[in-house]
Design a protein around this motif. Sequence first.
Motif, PDB file in Angstrom:
ATOM      1  N   VAL A   1       8.348   4.072   9.366  1.00  0.00           N
ATOM      2  CA  VAL A   1       7.487   4.339   8.212  1.00  0.00           C
ATOM      3  C   VAL A   1       7.694   3.308   7.097  1.00  0.00           C
ATOM      4  N   GLY A   2       8.921   3.153   6.637  1.00  0.00           N
ATOM      5  CA  GLY A   2       9.216   2.297   5.490  1.00  0.00           C
ATOM      6  C   GLY A   2       8.914   0.837   5.716  1.00  0.00           C
ATOM      7  N   ARG A   3       9.158   0.353   6.930  1.00  0.00           N
ATOM      8  CA  ARG A   3       8.903  -1.068   7.199  1.00  0.00           C
ATOM      9  C   ARG A   3       7.397  -1.360   7.213  1.00  0.00           C
ATOM     10  N   ILE A   4       6.597  -0.363   7.609  1.00  0.00           N
ATOM     11  CA  ILE A   4       5.141  -0.519   7.538  1.00  0.00           C
ATOM     12  C   ILE A   4       4.722  -0.627   6.070  1.00  0.00           C
ATOM     13  N   LEU A   5       5.281   0.241   5.229  1.00  0.00           N
ATOM     14  CA  LEU A   5       5.008   0.174   3.795  1.00  0.00           C
ATOM     15  C   LEU A   5       5.423  -1.191   3.233  1.00  0.00           C
ATOM     16  N   ASP A   6       6.612  -1.654   3.600  1.00  0.00           N
ATOM     17  CA  ASP A   6       7.108  -2.952   3.118  1.00  0.00           C
ATOM     18  C   ASP A   6       6.091  -4.062   3.387  1.00  0.00           C
ATOM     19  N   TRP A   7       5.527  -4.062   4.597  1.00  0.00           N
ATOM     20  CA  TRP A   7       4.593  -5.119   4.978  1.00  0.00           C
ATOM     21  C   TRP A   7       3.347  -5.070   4.099  1.00  0.00           C
ATOM     22  N   HIS A   8       2.820  -3.875   3.885  1.00  0.00           N
ATOM     23  CA  HIS A   8       1.600  -3.737   3.082  1.00  0.00           C
ATOM     24  C   HIS A   8       1.846  -4.121   1.619  1.00  0.00           C
ATOM     25  N   VAL A   9       3.016  -3.770   1.104  1.00  0.00           N
ATOM     26  CA  VAL A   9       3.351  -4.149  -0.274  1.00  0.00           C
ATOM     27  C   VAL A   9       3.451  -5.677  -0.392  1.00  0.00           C
ATOM     28  N   ALA A  10       4.052  -6.296   0.627  1.00  0.00           N
ATOM     29  CA  ALA A  10       4.243  -7.753   0.602  1.00  0.00           C
ATOM     30  C   ALA A  10       2.955  -8.528   0.854  1.00  0.00           C
ATOM     31  N   ASN A  11       2.001  -7.901   1.543  1.00  0.00           N
ATOM     32  CA  ASN A  11       0.811  -8.634   1.973  1.00  0.00           C
ATOM     33  C   ASN A  11      -0.496  -8.162   1.334  1.00  0.00           C
ATOM     34  N   SER A  12      -0.398  -7.397   0.243  1.00  0.00           N
ATOM     35  CA  SER A  12      -1.612  -6.982  -0.468  1.00  0.00           C
ATOM     36  C   SER A  12      -1.306  -6.916  -1.962  1.00  0.00           C
ATOM     37  N   ASN A  13      -2.333  -6.701  -2.751  1.00  0.00           N
ATOM     38  CA  ASN A  13      -2.142  -6.593  -4.197  1.00  0.00           C
ATOM     39  C   ASN A  13      -1.625  -5.227  -4.614  1.00  0.00           C
ATOM     40  N   LYS A  14      -1.708  -4.261  -3.704  1.00  0.00           N
ATOM     41  CA  LYS A  14      -1.274  -2.898  -4.034  1.00  0.00           C
ATOM     42  C   LYS A  14       0.240  -2.788  -3.829  1.00  0.00           C
ATOM     43  N   LYS A  15       0.962  -2.404  -4.867  1.00  0.00           N
ATOM     44  CA  LYS A  15       2.424  -2.394  -4.810  1.00  0.00           C
ATOM     45  C   LYS A  15       3.033  -0.991  -4.780  1.00  0.00           C
ATOM     46  N   SER A  16       2.205   0.032  -4.967  1.00  0.00           N
ATOM     47  CA  SER A  16       2.740   1.403  -4.877  1.00  0.00           C
ATOM     48  C   SER A  16       1.666   2.320  -4.298  1.00  0.00           C
ATOM     49  N   TYR A  17       2.125   3.334  -3.579  1.00  0.00           N
ATOM     50  CA  TYR A  17       1.224   4.263  -2.906  1.00  0.00           C
ATOM     51  C   TYR A  17       1.689   5.693  -3.121  1.00  0.00           C
ATOM     52  N   GLU A  18       0.724   6.594  -3.255  1.00  0.00           N
ATOM     53  CA  GLU A  18       1.046   8.020  -3.202  1.00  0.00           C
ATOM     54  C   GLU A  18       1.480   8.326  -1.769  1.00  0.00           C
ATOM     55  N   PRO A  19       2.394   9.289  -1.582  1.00  0.00           N
ATOM     56  CA  PRO A  19       2.877   9.581  -0.231  1.00  0.00           C
ATOM     57  C   PRO A  19       1.767   9.793   0.804  1.00  0.00           C
ATOM     58  N   SER A  20       0.713  10.512   0.445  1.00  0.00           N
ATOM     59  CA  SER A  20      -0.358  10.800   1.412  1.00  0.00           C
ATOM     60  C   SER A  20      -1.149   9.545   1.790  1.00  0.00           C
ATOM     61  N   GLU A  21      -1.095   8.512   0.934  1.00  0.00           N
ATOM     62  CA  GLU A  21      -1.810   7.262   1.190  1.00  0.00           C
ATOM     63  C   GLU A  21      -0.887   6.159   1.703  1.00  0.00           C
ATOM     64  N   ASP A  22       0.401   6.450   1.791  1.00  0.00           N
ATOM     65  CA  ASP A  22       1.387   5.486   2.278  1.00  0.00           C
ATOM     66  C   ASP A  22       0.989   5.031   3.692  1.00  0.00           C
ATOM     67  N   PRO A  23       0.862   3.707   3.931  1.00  0.00           N
ATOM     68  CA  PRO A  23       0.419   3.236   5.257  1.00  0.00           C
ATOM     69  C   PRO A  23       1.334   3.698   6.398  1.00  0.00           C
ATOM     70  N   GLY A  24       2.645   3.789   6.142  1.00  0.00           N
ATOM     71  CA  GLY A  24       3.571   4.259   7.169  1.00  0.00           C
ATOM     72  C   GLY A  24       3.369   5.732   7.486  1.00  0.00           C
ATOM     73  N   VAL A  25       3.136   6.530   6.446  1.00  0.00           N
ATOM     74  CA  VAL A  25       2.880   7.966   6.621  1.00  0.00           C
ATOM     75  C   VAL A  25       1.585   8.166   7.414  1.00  0.00           C
ATOM     76  N   LYS A  26       0.560   7.400   7.058  1.00  0.00           N
ATOM     77  CA  LYS A  26      -0.735   7.526   7.749  1.00  0.00           C
ATOM     78  C   LYS A  26      -0.613   7.120   9.226  1.00  0.00           C
ATOM     79  N   SER A  27       0.193   6.105   9.496  1.00  0.00           N
ATOM     80  CA  SER A  27       0.399   5.650  10.876  1.00  0.00           C
ATOM     81  C   SER A  27       1.061   6.741  11.713  1.00  0.00           C
ATOM     82  N   VAL A  28       2.147   7.332  11.189  1.00  0.00           N
ATOM     83  CA  VAL A  28       2.859   8.376  11.938  1.00  0.00           C
ATOM     84  C   VAL A  28       1.997   9.632  12.091  1.00  0.00           C
TER      85      VAL A  28
END
Length: 333
Positions: free
Chosen positions: A191-218
């Motif tokens: 979960v967290g490493r997916i979030l790390d990638w999105h934070v590093a590769n987009s302009n969005k630096k924070s996500y609500e838990p329900s919108e977290d890319p890692g949470v959505k993937s799992v």
Amino acid sequence: MSNNEVKKQKMEESVLEQLKKHTVVVADTGDFNAIEEYKPQDATTNPSLILAAAQMPDYQHLVEEAIQYGKKLGGCEEEQINNIMDKLFVAFGVEILNKIPGRVSTEVDARLSFDKDGMVQRAKRIIALYKEAGIDKERILIKLSSTWEGIQAGKELEEKYGIHCNMTLLFSFAQAVACAEAGVTLISPFVGRILDWHVANSNKKSYEPSEDPGVKSVTKIYNYYKKFGYKTIVMGASFRNTGEIKALTGCDFLTISPKLLGELKKDLSKLTPLLTVKEAKAADLEKIHLNEKDFRWQHNEDQMGVEKLSDGIRKFAEDAMKLEKMLKGRLGK
């Protein structure tokens, strides 16, 4: 105890205790003290965790036992180091199993991630070492990288030898589908490493838990497995905050670091299961089948999945090499 007192006690139940009612909690650590404190069902280890634990004063006796074991078996330095590494990983696993009721995950060297036969042989050796220590293979999960070769190694180990596998470094949906089709026991989407990638590769630096890319993937993987009746366990891993964990309440298993377990233990908020079999069955998902060509293409189409799998293998390999260097220094003494 009065009804009011019972209600108050329930209201004050920690998030960790509430979570355990809906999800199997696993400790992501090689530190036995943390395992005793948080009382998880299972525990997972990896080369990075073992490297950290092997440098702690409390565990030097395990390092020394592994070195003596390698010396006793003999062979060239490379053979001795391989034997010491396997013995050390198993020694930590045995100690952990003395403190938990369930299973421990022990990882095959990440440098074998593209060598199916090498992974199978190393896994069989690890299981043999556990057997020597009096531990039945039912209490062990062999961790393998979720490359195509790793997934096929997992399939062979499960079908031919009855060895249970935990497919790790899982980032893409293609990896999850291939693991389910291989019939492995458990997967560990990160979960967290997916979030790390999105934070590093987009302009969005924070996500609500329900919108977290890692949470959505799992969540998608969980829904897919439950909708189509796959038996493979989904174990969310690599969390960056407790919000991600709470958002995956109801997932089969969650493996959590001691730091975050501590935060969940202090948190007295109310927890609601967000992943359920009923909702999964109703999910709008199409069943797919992946042969090797389809897997490689679909995984390749997921830039995040490709980069994080590659990065994860390199980092685990680096820590394995650091551990080897430390053991070589001790071997000569």
